[in-house]
Design a protein around this motif. Structure first.
Motif, mmCIF file in Angstrom:
data_model
loop_
_atom_site.group_PDB
_atom_site.id
_atom_site.type_symbol
_atom_site.label_atom_id
_atom_site.label_comp_id
_atom_site.label_asym_id
_atom_site.label_seq_id
_atom_site.Cartn_x
_atom_site.Cartn_y
_atom_site.Cartn_z
ATOM 1 N N MET A 148 0.804 -1.222 0.000
ATOM 2 C CA MET A 148 0.000 0.000 0.000
ATOM 3 C C MET A 148 0.840 1.276 0.000
ATOM 4 O O MET A 148 0.447 2.299 0.556
ATOM 5 N N SER A 149 2.007 1.207 -0.614
ATOM 6 C CA SER A 149 2.839 2.396 -0.741
ATOM 7 C C SER A 149 2.673 2.990 -2.131
ATOM 8 O O SER A 149 2.022 2.412 -3.012
ATOM 9 N N LEU A 150 3.279 4.129 -2.328
ATOM 10 C CA LEU A 150 3.248 4.825 -3.619
ATOM 11 C C LEU A 150 4.651 5.359 -3.841
ATOM 12 O O LEU A 150 5.115 6.208 -3.076
ATOM 13 N N GLY A 151 5.361 4.823 -4.836
ATOM 14 C CA GLY A 151 6.749 5.246 -4.958
ATOM 15 C C GLY A 151 7.343 4.981 -6.317
ATOM 16 O O GLY A 151 6.685 4.509 -7.244
ATOM 17 N N LEU A 166 1.389 1.065 -5.373
ATOM 18 C CA LEU A 166 0.088 1.111 -6.043
ATOM 19 C C LEU A 166 0.186 1.273 -7.566
ATOM 20 O O LEU A 166 -0.523 0.587 -8.294
ATOM 21 N N PRO A 167 1.041 2.145 -8.110
ATOM 22 C CA PRO A 167 1.130 2.240 -9.571
ATOM 23 C C PRO A 167 2.120 1.256 -10.183
ATOM 24 O O PRO A 167 2.249 1.186 -11.409
ATOM 25 N N GLY A 168 2.842 0.497 -9.354
ATOM 26 C CA GLY A 168 3.883 -0.401 -9.847
ATOM 27 C C GLY A 168 3.370 -1.792 -10.150
ATOM 28 O O GLY A 168 2.179 -2.090 -9.993
ATOM 29 N N PRO A 169 4.240 -2.682 -10.581
ATOM 30 C CA PRO A 169 3.812 -4.051 -10.926
ATOM 31 C C PRO A 169 3.315 -4.860 -9.739
ATOM 32 O O PRO A 169 2.592 -5.837 -9.926
ATOM 33 N N ASP A 170 3.676 -4.475 -8.523
ATOM 34 C CA ASP A 170 3.141 -5.199 -7.351
ATOM 35 C C ASP A 170 1.733 -4.751 -7.012
ATOM 36 O O ASP A 170 1.038 -5.406 -6.226
ATOM 37 N N ILE A 415 10.706 11.512 -10.791
ATOM 38 C CA ILE A 415 10.000 11.531 -12.065
ATOM 39 C C ILE A 415 9.416 10.146 -12.313
ATOM 40 O O ILE A 415 10.079 9.133 -12.115
ATOM 41 N N THR A 416 8.165 10.111 -12.706
ATOM 42 C CA THR A 416 7.470 8.855 -12.960
ATOM 43 C C THR A 416 6.219 9.136 -13.780
ATOM 44 O O THR A 416 5.615 10.222 -13.641
ATOM 45 N N PRO A 417 5.786 8.199 -14.611
ATOM 46 C CA PRO A 417 4.511 8.381 -15.319
ATOM 47 C C PRO A 417 3.338 8.554 -14.364
ATOM 48 O O PRO A 417 2.336 9.181 -14.717
ATOM 49 N N ALA A 418 3.454 8.015 -13.132
ATOM 50 C CA ALA A 418 2.353 8.113 -12.173
ATOM 51 C C ALA A 418 2.061 9.553 -11.770
ATOM 52 O O ALA A 418 0.967 9.849 -11.276
ATOM 53 N N THR A 424 -8.013 7.840 -12.993
ATOM 54 C CA THR A 424 -8.687 8.203 -11.753
ATOM 55 C C THR A 424 -8.376 7.182 -10.667
ATOM 56 O O THR A 424 -8.233 5.983 -10.922
ATOM 57 N N GLY A 425 -8.235 7.690 -9.434
ATOM 58 C CA GLY A 425 -8.070 6.817 -8.276
ATOM 59 C C GLY A 425 -6.690 6.230 -8.114
ATOM 60 O O GLY A 425 -6.475 5.408 -7.221
ATOM 61 N N ILE A 426 -5.709 6.615 -8.961
ATOM 62 C CA ILE A 426 -4.355 6.053 -8.888
ATOM 63 C C ILE A 426 -3.349 7.210 -8.928
ATOM 64 O O ILE A 426 -3.514 8.167 -9.679
ATOM 65 N N GLY A 427 -2.304 7.088 -8.134
ATOM 66 C CA GLY A 427 -1.231 8.070 -8.184
ATOM 67 C C GLY A 427 -1.632 9.396 -7.577
ATOM 68 O O GLY A 427 -2.502 9.484 -6.704
ATOM 69 N N SER A 428 -0.990 10.447 -8.042
ATOM 70 C CA SER A 428 -1.225 11.781 -7.510
ATOM 71 C C SER A 428 -1.013 12.804 -8.621
ATOM 72 O O SER A 428 -0.288 12.547 -9.578
ATOM 73 N N GLN A 429 -1.649 13.947 -8.472
ATOM 74 C CA GLN A 429 -1.529 15.024 -9.449
ATOM 75 C C GLN A 429 -1.199 16.324 -8.729
ATOM 76 O O GLN A 429 -1.542 16.499 -7.549
#
Length: 555
Positions: A148-151, A166-170, A415-418, A424-429
């Protein structure tokens, strides 16, 4: 005199020959003396921004030669500053960690969230950061990431390697990431890992975890229990016995030379250093020492690990792998000037972006995002994503948006595509503002306000954070955490108005009748900028049906 036929003929031939020579010579003279087109000639004097340049029939004078070489070296120096800044940014993170007593391949964690004592480019006080600087010089490394991390993992030149969490392959379940050195030729596992071969010896992993019911403790405990960093051992986990029996792998052996039929021993725990309240600097310098930092980076990384064009700019000013960087007095003066101009360029692009750059998110607005113009690689905008999940990519532009890259890396970290995907509902803006509604810089002695309309499009939470114009790090105030948002930790949550909108004030003292959570403290004499964050953004953000007001001067 008697003239024979032979004599006559010889005389005629001689006359013809002389005439031919005269005609040919005349044509040659005519061709030689024909005018050279003015567009390709150089006059004896040219007035330029460098002053008067002098020539003698196209050849530069000694004074002109000196001016041109000074300017050429300055140009390469500025190019090296603005185009290699992302490398200096990661190198500064490594340097800052080491000076703060945090070795490579160990973890820094902010259990009470990051505050303004740590100088990091546009970090926040909303999430629990965990950070590991990775070095695979001695062989592949395994990183086990928390659930449940974001990195993200970026290499030393701030190129995206992979997302984690969350945005990664895991996909938020946590996983084993195997990072392989550029020149590694040993055994790799058949499966069980997310394998990434690096182009550099070093990389940095930045992770964020979220509060649970406005409490950081559960996430901190989970990170400390599950985050691991350890050397990969060939022939262990991920390598089947069958592949070894077929000669495709070598099984792991113990120090007693016994075969290990499994690799179920728990890996050693990673060392954690507490970062909350820790004073440290991770920002590149803007003087001559910038180039010394870049030289150190180049010497430590393999040849061919970065873009040849940018490495060409570095080589032109004397930074070449395997060679000493010893500029003379003249060159050091030029590079000091180049660093000042480069820093001014980064600040100009951020604080005074031209509309033609395409970074402003709404028409006529100060809210900007440099990534939507060219994506995370500054070449092609991020693809459109429909409500049913259909992805429609934009065609490649075929060119690098250099101003966007310089402006972004001068101001931000990671820097990341995320950071820019339209899901919607994924990553951050993120939306940043550098000026108020009238286009003026923010003054720390004055009072400003802005309003966020009802139904703020953030599934997890939203926040506003203030940054010092000088350091681009969180503004250091008695408030400690220069933020406002929907979370009630580490500062009170912002209170909505009766109509569902939320008004936030920016001022050195809290205005009367304003709730604590709706005020972010500023400092007289200090300029600032701000970032509005949406974690797990919702559709109205991408369609722009929802739009914050501009930041207005109150008094």
């Amino acid at each position: 005199m008697k003239i024979t036929n032979r004599t006559f003929i010889n005389g005629v031939l001689a006359a013809v020959l002389v005439a031919t020579v005269i005609i040919v010579a005349g044509e040659a003279t005519a061709q030689t003396s024909s005018a050279i087109p003015p567009a390709i000639t150089t006059p004896d004097q040219i007035q330029t921004s460098l002053g008067t340049l002098e020539f003698k029939d196209g050849a530069p004078s000694k004074e002109t030669v000196a001016k041109i070489y000074d300017n050429l070296d300055l140009m390469h120096g500025v190019e090296a500053f603005v185009n290699a800044y992302q490398g200096a940014s990661v190198a500064a993170i490594f340097k800052g960690f080491n000076e703060a007593g945090v070795p490579d391949n160990t973890a820094l964690i902010w259990s009470e969230l990051m505050d303004s004592k740590s100088l990091f480019l546009t970090a926040n006080a909303d999430t629990i950061y965990f950070w590991v600087n990775l070095d695979v010089t001695n062989g592949p490394l395994v990183v086990e990431t928390p659930p449940m991390s974001l990195g993200v993992i970026d290499d030393i030149w701030f190129r995206w390697v992979t997302d984690i969490g969350l945005p990664g392959p895991d996909r938020g379940e946590g996983g084993r990431y195997l990072l392989v050195p550029p020149d590694y030729k040993g055994i790799l596992p058949e499966n069980g890992y997310f394998v990434n071969r690096l182009r550099t010896n070093r990389a940095t992993m930045l992770g964020r975890s979220f509060l649970e019911n406005d409490d950081p403790k559960p996430a901190v405990a989970l990170i400390k229990r599950t985050l691991k960093v350890y050397p990969y051992v060939p022939g262990g986990y991920g390598t089947s016995i069958g592949s070894a029996l077929e000669g495709k792998a070598t099984l792991l052996r113990t120090p007693e030379h016994k075969l290990e039929w499994s690799f179920l021993k728990p890996p050693p725990p990673v060392k954690f250093t507490e970062g909350s309240g820790k004073v440290m600097t991770t920002i590149p310098p803007s003087d001559f020492s910038y180039f010394e930092m870049i030289n150190d980076l180049v010497q430590k990384e393999p040849e061919g690990s970065f873009d040849p064009e940018i490495m060409g700019s570095l080589a032109a000013i004397g930074i070449v792998k395997g060679k000493p960087f010893n500029p003379d007095t003249r060159m050091k003066k030029i590079l000091t000037d180049a660093a000042a101009i480069g820093s001014a360029t980064g600040r100009t692009l951020g604080w005074n972006a031209r509309p033609s750059e395409g970074w402003f998110y709404y028409p006529g607005s100060a809210w900007t995002n440099m990534l939507f113009a060219g994506g995370y690689n500054f070449e092609t905008p991020p693809p459109q994503v429909s409500a049913d999940g259909t992805i429609t990519p934009y065609p490649p532009t075929g060119y690098r948006m250099l101003n966007a890259r310089t402006g972004f890396f001068f101001y931000a970290t990671g820097i990341t595509p995320a950071m820019v995907m339209r899901l919607t509902g994924i990553g951050s803006q993120y939306l940043a503002a550098f000026v108020d509604s009238k286009g003026d810089y923010f003054d720390g002695s004055k009072t400003y306000k802005m309003t966020l309309p009802p139904k703020i499009p953030a599934e997890k939470f939203w926040s506003l954070t203030l940054y010092d114009n000088q350091s681009r790090s969180m503004l250091d105030t008695p408030q400690r955490y220069p933020r406002a948002g929907s979370q009630s930790y580490p500062t009170p949550a912002a209170v909505a108005n009766s109509d569902g909108s939320t008004t936030v004030y920016f001022a050195p003292s809290k205005p009367a009748e304003v709730s604590d959570g709706n005020w972010i403290q500023t400092v007289p004499g200090k300029g600032w900028s701000t970032i509005l964050r949406f974690y797990s953004p919702l559709e109205p953000f991408f369609t722009k049906q929802w739009r914050p007001t501009e930041i207005e001067l109150v008094k």
